[in-house]
Scaffold this motif. Structure first.
Motif, PDB file in Angstrom:
ATOM      1  N   LEU A  25      -3.243   3.899   7.531  1.00 62.60           N
ATOM      2  CA  LEU A  25      -3.819   4.890   6.598  1.00 62.60           C
ATOM      3  C   LEU A  25      -3.961   6.298   7.631  1.00 62.60           C
ATOM      4  O   LEU A  25      -3.596   7.341   7.085  1.00 62.60           O
ATOM      5  CB  LEU A  25      -4.874   4.451   6.055  1.00 62.60           C
ATOM      6  N   ASP A  26      -4.553   5.949   8.650  1.00 67.19           N
ATOM      7  CA  ASP A  26      -4.712   7.245   9.465  1.00 67.19           C
ATOM      8  C   ASP A  26      -3.502   7.753   9.927  1.00 67.19           C
ATOM      9  O   ASP A  26      -3.281   9.014  10.123  1.00 67.19           O
ATOM     10  CB  ASP A  26      -5.483   6.796  10.832  1.00 67.19           C
ATOM     11  N   ASP A  27      -2.335   7.096  10.107  1.00 72.02           N
ATOM     12  CA  ASP A  27      -1.094   7.628  10.480  1.00 72.02           C
ATOM     13  C   ASP A  27      -0.525   8.381   9.283  1.00 72.02           C
ATOM     14  O   ASP A  27       0.022   9.543   9.357  1.00 72.02           O
ATOM     15  CB  ASP A  27      -0.101   6.494  11.017  1.00 72.02           C
ATOM     16  N   ILE A  31       0.771  -1.288  -0.110  1.00 70.79           N
ATOM     17  CA  ILE A  31      -0.037   0.106  -0.022  1.00 70.79           C
ATOM     18  C   ILE A  31       0.724   1.106  -0.087  1.00 70.79           C
ATOM     19  O   ILE A  31       0.401   2.066  -0.844  1.00 70.79           O
ATOM     20  CB  ILE A  31      -0.967   0.074   1.058  1.00 70.79           C
ATOM     21  N   ASP A  32       1.791   1.355   0.789  1.00 72.82           N
ATOM     22  CA  ASP A  32       2.658   2.650   0.867  1.00 72.82           C
ATOM     23  C   ASP A  32       3.487   2.751  -0.649  1.00 72.82           C
ATOM     24  O   ASP A  32       3.542   3.739  -0.970  1.00 72.82           O
ATOM     25  CB  ASP A  32       3.822   2.249   1.937  1.00 72.82           C
ATOM     26  N   VAL A  83       0.494  13.395   2.265  1.00 69.31           N
ATOM     27  CA  VAL A  83      -0.480  12.855   1.175  1.00 69.31           C
ATOM     28  C   VAL A  83      -1.890  13.246   1.287  1.00 69.31           C
ATOM     29  O   VAL A  83      -2.249  13.113   2.098  1.00 69.31           O
ATOM     30  CB  VAL A  83      -0.313  11.207   1.567  1.00 69.31           C
ATOM     31  N   PRO A  84      -2.400  13.431  -0.084  1.00 69.31           N
ATOM     32  CA  PRO A  84      -3.814  14.056  -0.112  1.00 69.31           C
ATOM     33  C   PRO A  84      -4.775  12.639   0.080  1.00 69.31           C
ATOM     34  O   PRO A  84      -5.414  12.406  -1.054  1.00 69.31           O
ATOM     35  CB  PRO A  84      -3.948  14.712  -1.507  1.00 69.31           C
ATOM     36  N   LEU A  85      -4.615  12.056   1.119  1.00 70.22           N
ATOM     37  CA  LEU A  85      -5.261  10.725   1.103  1.00 70.22           C
ATOM     38  C   LEU A  85      -6.572  10.780   1.569  1.00 70.22           C
ATOM     39  O   LEU A  85      -6.943  11.700   2.509  1.00 70.22           O
ATOM     40  CB  LEU A  85      -4.328   9.818   2.191  1.00 70.22           C
ATOM     41  N   GLN A  86      -7.706   9.911   1.045  1.00 69.94           N
ATOM     42  CA  GLN A  86      -8.654   9.803   1.398  1.00 69.94           C
ATOM     43  C   GLN A  86      -9.282   8.292   1.634  1.00 69.94           C
ATOM     44  O   GLN A  86      -8.663   7.460   0.827  1.00 69.94           O
ATOM     45  CB  GLN A  86      -9.879  10.192   0.375  1.00 69.94           C
ATOM     46  N   VAL A  87      -9.821   8.138   2.658  1.00 66.32           N
ATOM     47  CA  VAL A  87     -10.069   6.604   2.803  1.00 66.32           C
ATOM     48  C   VAL A  87     -11.727   6.392   2.978  1.00 66.32           C
ATOM     49  O   VAL A  87     -12.488   6.960   3.703  1.00 66.32           O
ATOM     50  CB  VAL A  87      -9.778   6.130   4.109  1.00 66.32           C
ATOM     51  N   GLY A  94       1.996  11.822   6.885  1.00 69.16           N
ATOM     52  CA  GLY A  94       2.683  11.695   5.824  1.00 69.16           C
ATOM     53  C   GLY A  94       3.362  10.443   5.589  1.00 69.16           C
ATOM     54  O   GLY A  94       3.342   9.561   6.337  1.00 69.16           O
ATOM     55  N   LEU A  95       4.080  10.197   4.314  1.00 72.84           N
ATOM     56  CA  LEU A  95       4.519   9.017   3.974  1.00 72.84           C
ATOM     57  C   LEU A  95       5.971   9.117   3.268  1.00 72.84           C
ATOM     58  O   LEU A  95       6.092  10.194   2.432  1.00 72.84           O
ATOM     59  CB  LEU A  95       3.857   8.060   2.842  1.00 72.84           C
ATOM     60  N   LEU A  96       6.924   8.719   3.521  1.00 75.71           N
ATOM     61  CA  LEU A  96       8.436   8.878   3.083  1.00 75.71           C
ATOM     62  C   LEU A  96       8.816  10.526   3.107  1.00 75.71           C
ATOM     63  O   LEU A  96       9.283  11.015   2.257  1.00 75.71           O
ATOM     64  CB  LEU A  96       8.477   8.375   1.881  1.00 75.71           C
ATOM     65  N   GLY A  97       8.314  11.197   4.134  1.00 74.07           N
ATOM     66  CA  GLY A  97       8.670  12.541   4.245  1.00 74.07           C
ATOM     67  C   GLY A  97       7.878  13.663   3.649  1.00 74.07           C
ATOM     68  O   GLY A  97       8.180  14.689   3.341  1.00 74.07           O
TER      69      GLY A  97
END
Length: 241
Positions: A55-57, A25-26, A68-72, A62-65
């Motif tokens: 995903l909440d984290d 996923i990452d 992320v415009p993340l929606q779940v 963020g991810l890898l610094g």
């Protein structure tokens, strides 16, 4: 569900299984962000507690610094086609790209795919572009019949003369959503039926060869993918950075 992995002793949720030092996923989220995705939407089961927490984290830290415009979207769906339908409110207004979490491909191949999709859509040359491969690494491959200009003519379950099989990567324009709506209303159950419905509806579909693409369904697939990555200078974890 990852039931085959679990039966073979891999108890990590499929989306969090690591290949090349990074979870599936990452890796996908990072690859989409590399291509300047305006949003990244993940559909996951309501009982996927470890994944939801992960995903909440990412949403918080963020991810890898990078942020992320993340929606779940938390929903138990009947198939990947229904997962696509579940995210319609988040992504149906603009061109989008969709993939299943267990699809493994090279970031550089995906970059070329996105560029080809964007340029073809701008020219009015397609309503959807399907990622395809000549590597048959699926237990139930979907054969993609295309002409010499890579215009898709049909999708077939049976092994018949075809240059490609589906890679499980789909780039769609808003023209595809009315077809998806009809498929869901008709009680269709599989993504491949939706793809054939796109063809039957007269929409213009193109095939794009992604090179080697792997599915992670069994424990042995992880080892095969690790070996595949070790043969290339660009290790996935470094590519995602």
């Amino acid at each position: 569900m990852g039931s085959r992995l679990t039966a073979e002793g891999v108890h990590t949720p499929k989306a969090l299984v690591e290949v090349g030092g990074i979870s599936l996923i990452d890796r996908l989220i990072a690859i989409f962000c590399d291509q300047k995705a305006e949003t990244v939407t993940v559909v996951c089961r309501t009982d996927a507690d470890r994944l939801i927490e992960h995903l909440d984290d990412i949403r918080r830290n963020g991810l890898l610094g990078r942020s992320v415009p993340l929606q779940v979207v938390q929903q138990c769906t009947e198939s990947s086609m229904h997962s696509l339908w579940a995210m319609r409110d988040q992504i149906s207004g603009a061109p989008c790209c969709v993939t299943t979490v267990d699809t493994l491909f090279r970031p550089a191949s995906f970059a070329r795919y996105v560029q080809a999709f964007e340029s073809t859509v701008q020219r009015g040359g397609c309503d959807a572009m399907m990622g395809v491969t000549t590597l048959v690494d699926d237990e139930r491959p979907l054969y993609v019949h295309a002409d010499e200009q890579d215009r898709i003519l049909a999708f077939r379950d049976a092994d018949s003369p075809a240059r490609y099989v589906s890679a499980g990567i789909y780039a769609l324009t808003p023209a595809c959503w009315p077809v998806l709506r009809r498929c869901v209303a008709a009680g269709m159950q599989r993504m491949r039926r939706f793809q054939q419905a796109l063809v039957d509806s007269g929409l213009a579909l193109r095939a794009h060869d992604m090179g080697e693409v792997w599915d992670i369904d069994h424990a042995a697939d992880i080892l095969k993918a690790e070996h595949w990555l070790s043969e290339d200078e660009n290790v996935i974890k470094e590519d995602c950075r």
